[in-house]
Design a protein around this motif. Structure first.
Motif, short mmCIF file in Angstrom:
data_model
loop_
_atom_site.label_atom_id
_atom_site.label_comp_id
_atom_site.label_asym_id
_atom_site.label_seq_id
_atom_site.Cartn_x
_atom_site.Cartn_y
_atom_site.Cartn_z
N SER A 184 8.89 21.70 -35.91
CA SER A 184 7.25 21.17 -35.63
C SER A 184 7.02 20.18 -36.36
N GLN A 185 7.88 19.32 -37.09
CA GLN A 185 7.51 17.96 -37.47
C GLN A 185 7.75 17.10 -36.55
N TYR A 186 8.53 17.36 -35.38
CA TYR A 186 8.62 16.32 -34.35
C TYR A 186 7.91 16.64 -33.09
N MET A 187 7.66 17.95 -32.93
CA MET A 187 7.12 18.47 -31.43
C MET A 187 6.34 19.44 -31.72
N THR A 188 5.20 19.78 -31.10
CA THR A 188 4.26 21.12 -31.13
C THR A 188 5.03 22.05 -30.52
N LEU A 189 4.97 23.03 -31.31
CA LEU A 189 5.62 24.65 -30.74
C LEU A 189 4.28 25.24 -30.21
N ASN A 190 4.32 25.78 -29.14
CA ASN A 190 3.11 26.66 -28.52
C ASN A 190 3.56 27.97 -28.34
#
Length: 301
Positions: free
Chosen positions: A244-250
């Motif tokens: 989550s520091q690098y991409m959004t989790l949905n």
């Protein structure tokens, strides 16, 4: 809750596993008319944790109705689908068990090793896994998979498990020659049907600690992998926080958290790779058993 999907008229339907049978949510909702209920796999996984309270309330009501036999099904009569039929992102973790890294003769990674699979790789419990003609070094990988239920961006380890909708079995089926052909593993990992999921999704609120579960895989009835999620280098919470520091989790994204020791790649030479006719069974903690047979390409249908 224990959730699953099953096929009816070529469409995946969402069900709840109960002591009375499988609750067909859409069939019950046609009668009971519960406003706003996410009663299809697409609607439920898109909403994630936000849809869970209403689903629980509805299931409790549906199991008490006098006409409940109309929407309770026998699991043995169903053709199950992947518990998550259409994941968003499929993020896999390599070398995430200490003993697996050792058997692979690889150093313990300082950060999680991420790679991807795609939706073409998703397969159902019991679905035949086709083996392409142009490959031969087929391997199994029993894994704990995590389904995200809430948007996660820059979450801490302490907050990470609060974003989890639930957990399921995964088998990160791999073709080792293709995997090792370049420094990128994707080709050997994302062949058609090379990620069976299921049979169940156990919601996180009833799952307990995911770092205490046995992880096992049988090949043709022989126990090949026998470990525990406690051997993970990076825990579920650490993985979610890191990603989550690098991409959004949905909601609907899936993280397959790595495999323990016991894969064919780690066995001494001469290695005997899987072939058509072999059967793999994966069992992680309380998540049921995921079994798939291997077939020659062209005979899977």
């Amino acid at each position: 809750m224990i959730l699953l999907t099953f096929q009816q008229s070529g469409v995946y339907r969402l069900g709840v596993k109960t002591s009375q049978g499988i609750l067909d949510l859409a069939a019950a909702n046609r009668v009971l008319q519960f406003p706003g209920l996410a009663d299809t796999p697409e609607a439920f996984y898109a909403a994630g944790l936000a849809a869970l309270p209403a689903l629980k309330e509805f299931a409790d009501r549906a199991l008490r109705e006098e006409g409940r036999s109309a929407w309770l099904l026998g699991e043995e009569k169903l053709t199950l689908g992947p518990c998550l039929p259409q994941p968003g992102k499929i993020i896999c973790i390599g070398l995430n068990y200490r003993n697996h890294a050792r058997e692979s003769k690889m150093p313990i990674p300082p950060v999680p090793v991420l790679f991807a699979k795609f939706q073409n790789a998703v397969a159902a419990p019991g679905e035949p896994i086709p083996l392409p003609r142009a490959a031969k070094k087929y391997d199994y990988e029993a894994e704990l998979a995590v389904v995200i239920g809430r948007r996660a961006r820059y979450v801490s380890e302490a907050e990470a498990l609060d974003t989890v909708l639930g957990y399921c079995n995964a088998n990160d089926v791999s073709e080792r020659e293709l995997q090792g052909m370049t420094s990128q593993w994707l080709l050997g990992k994302s062949l058609d049907k090379f990620l069976p999921l299921g049979p169940y999704l156990l919601t996180a609120d009833e799952a307990g600690d995911p770092q205490t579960w046995p992880v096992r895989c049988w090949l043709n009835g022989e126990l090949r992998q026998d470990s525990n999620t406690a051997d993970m280098i990076f825990s579920v919470a650490q993985l979610i926080s890191f990603i989550s520091q690098y991409m959004t989790l949905n909601p609907g994204d899936l993280i397959s958290t790595g495999t323990p020791e016991g894969v064919i790649l780690g066995r001494p030479q001469p290695r005997v790779w899987m072939k058509a006719g072999d059967t793999m069974t994966v069992e992680v903690g309380p998540l049921g058993r995921l079994t798939n047979a291997l077939v020659d390409e062209g005979t899977a249908e």
